[in-house]
Scaffold this motif. Structure first.
Motif, mmCIF file in Angstrom:
data_model
loop_
_atom_site.group_PDB
_atom_site.id
_atom_site.type_symbol
_atom_site.label_atom_id
_atom_site.label_comp_id
_atom_site.label_asym_id
_atom_site.label_seq_id
_atom_site.Cartn_x
_atom_site.Cartn_y
_atom_site.Cartn_z
ATOM 1 N N THR A 27 0.841 -1.190 0.000
ATOM 2 C CA THR A 27 0.000 0.000 0.000
ATOM 3 C C THR A 27 0.883 1.249 0.000
ATOM 4 O OG1 THR A 27 -0.106 0.107 2.416
ATOM 5 C CG2 THR A 27 -1.759 -1.263 1.297
ATOM 6 N N LYS A 86 2.486 -5.476 6.306
ATOM 7 C CA LYS A 86 1.518 -6.299 7.037
ATOM 8 C C LYS A 86 1.510 -7.769 6.620
ATOM 9 C CE LYS A 86 -1.608 -2.486 8.116
ATOM 10 N NZ LYS A 86 -2.975 -1.932 7.957
ATOM 11 N N ARG A 487 -3.678 -10.923 -0.461
ATOM 12 C CA ARG A 487 -3.899 -10.208 0.786
ATOM 13 C C ARG A 487 -5.289 -9.589 0.766
ATOM 14 N NH1 ARG A 487 0.108 -5.147 1.263
ATOM 15 N NH2 ARG A 487 -1.137 -4.920 3.163
ATOM 16 N N LYS A 488 -5.893 -9.508 1.944
ATOM 17 C CA LYS A 488 -7.267 -9.030 2.039
ATOM 18 C C LYS A 488 -7.351 -7.534 2.336
ATOM 19 C CE LYS A 488 -8.704 -13.550 3.810
ATOM 20 N NZ LYS A 488 -9.310 -14.290 4.955
ATOM 21 N N ASP A 489 -6.266 -6.962 2.816
ATOM 22 C CA ASP A 489 -6.286 -5.555 3.225
ATOM 23 C C ASP A 489 -5.562 -4.658 2.248
ATOM 24 O OD1 ASP A 489 -3.832 -6.636 3.703
ATOM 25 O OD2 ASP A 489 -3.503 -5.644 5.643
#
Length: 497
Positions: A27, A86, A487-489
């Protein structure tokens, strides 16, 4: 290929597609945090280039680096900066990769560990393939499998690394005076230097051509470099504390110190160990002075005689000091420079448990204690991190310290010859703490030294501690339903075909 369908694009209409986030897609906040972590690194002098200059906060990328910069980033700073992301699986795999390169880059490699390293990199490559797309893997990544075999055939990796070729090419480039004929200029310059080197063998003053004089030549015993001041310690308290530390740490004083400690133990009458050490510290210097030892005939006996007397109250202080192949600065001086030279560590034997413990600190003052007859002993006054409360080894094998958790204020002094240099890198995952990185010692070939381990009075510190076992624990604790490649986020991306 009908694999990893979680990452397949979704059609949104009007030739627009939505790309699900992969585990390796960071991100914006993660990219910014990594770049800020690398930008905030201050390395010791002669450790590497200034990492800050390689980071572009505008593009959130690295640029302008050479081969050695890549080596330092991969083996030292990437496993620290990667802590901010993360996805646990990606963080684990990248840390494993950095550990492997850190391990094979050591100048001394245990031959018994090579089979374990071969198995380790094989597992790491398989885990990399679970995270990254197949298009990422080419011949460059495949070569990692053969590096252990290369070490078995050619020796330690530092003997055949790329930046040695780059350094030699930079020397040859300086010979180019006629850019129309660069090869001829290189040959002529190299041949001229060889002839001069041969002629120097017949001259009295043999000074090598093309090789700079090592910085620490003639300075291994300790030389002040900057910020010299001379003052009188009026209350004598600081000199007295430093004098006690000198007596405790010098090898030639050990028999006398142990004799006094045995005498105190005989008088303790069941008192605690803390009482014994307080009495030992309070009475040692006076007891040695009352012994009134003879001057002696040997240099060692004369030195012991001078050490048993009180040192001079006149102290020479420095802001910079060269000793044992390290350049040290005080913390106040270090804040004014782009480098970090005030971090130290020392190994000490716990008399209660008989175990060796490493203590970490920051230099506040550099003093030379004078005993007369040209006997000057350099000592450092440090802010030591409390152990074990302020020191821990985290789940990724890195040593984390809390520099604000200061202890041992009644015993801050240490011999300058017994410490090693370390640097503290701000932990991006824990803002108030720092990761400890071992410094670089530059003494090979200086004053006839060929083996660093034989010269040093302490064991070399490693960046990682028991990492393979810790990686197994992390892998065992991963959730079974988490997929290494997704990844989920993450942030969805919209592309146009």
């Amino acid at each position: 290929m009908e694999i990893r369908k979680d990452l397949h694009p979704f059609e949104k209409g009007n030739r627009r597609y939505e790309l699900p986030p992969a585990s390796y897609n960071l991100t914006h906040d993660e990219k910014k945090a990594m770049c800020e972590s690398l930008r905030g690194i201050r390395v010791p002098s002669r450790f590497s280039s200034n990492i800050k200059k390689l980071v572009s906060m505008k593009d959130l990328s690295l640029c302008g680096y050479n081969c050695h910069d890549c080596h330092v980033l991969l083996t030292v700073f990437l496993p620290i900066a990667i802590r901010v992301i993360k996805p646990v699986y990606v963080k684990m795999v990248i840390t494993r990769l950095c550990y492997f390169f850190n391990k094979i880059s050591q100048k001394v490699i245990n031959e018994d560990e090579l089979n374990d390293l071969q198995e380790f990199i094989g597992e790491t490559m398989a885990q990399l393939e679970m995270c990254f797309p197949p298009g990422y893997f080419d011949i460059t990544e495949h070569l990692m499998i053969h590096m252990v075999d290369q070490i078995c055939a050619l020796g330690p990796l530092y003997l055949h690394e790329m930046w040695m070729y780059e350094c030699f090419m930079s020397i040859l480039n300086r010979y180019v005076l006629n850019r129309a004929y660069p090869e001829g200029s290189m040959i002529k310059g190299y041949s001229t230097e060889e002839v001069i080197e041969c002629c120097l063998g017949y001259l009295n003053d043999k000074v090598s051509i093309g090789l700079p004089v090592p910085r620490f030549f003639g300075r291994l015993e300790g030389v002040g470099t900057i910020g010299r001041k001379t003052f009188i310690d009026k209350d004598f308290k600081g000199v007295q504390q430093a004098h006690y530390s000198i007596l405790q740490h010098l090898t030639i004083m050990t028999p006398l110190v142990n004799e006094h400690l045995s005498m105190i133990c005989a008088e303790c009458n069941g008192r605690s160990d803390d009482w014994i050490m307080r009495e030992h510290k309070r009475r040692l210097t006076a007891w040695l002075k009352d012994m009134d030892l003879p001057d002696g005939d040997t240099l060692e006996e004369q030195t012991i005689k001078r050490l048993t007397t009180s040192p001079s109250s006149q102290v020479t202080s420095w802001q910079g000091y060269d000793i044992n192949g390290y350049l040290f600065y005080t913390a106040a001086k270090g804040k004014k420079t782009v480098s970090q030279n005030s971090g130290v560590c020392i190994e000490a034997l716990d008399e209660r448990t008989s175990e060796s413990t490493t203590y970490y600190g920051v230099i506040d003052d550099i003093w030379e204690i004078h005993y007369g007859y040209n006997i000057q002993i350099p000592v450092f006054r440090c802010r030591w991190v409390k152990h074990p409360g302020g020191v821990e080894v985290d789940a990724y094998g890195l040593t984390i310290v809390d520099l604000n958790n200061v202890g041992y204020k009644d015993d801050p002094w240490v011999l300058a010859s017994q410490v090693a240099e370390v640097l503290y890198v701000a932990d991006p995952a824990k803002k108030a703490k720092h990761v400890v990185v071992p410094g670089k010692q530059d003494i090979i070939g200086v004053d006839g030294i060929n083996d660093v381990e034989d010269y040093n009075q302490y064991n070399k510190m490693n960046l990682f501690t028991d990492l393979p076992q810790k990686m197994n624990i992390i892998e065992a604790n991963l959730r079974k339903d988490d997929k290494p490649w997704a990844r989920k986020d993450g942030e969805l991306r919209i592309v146009t075909a």
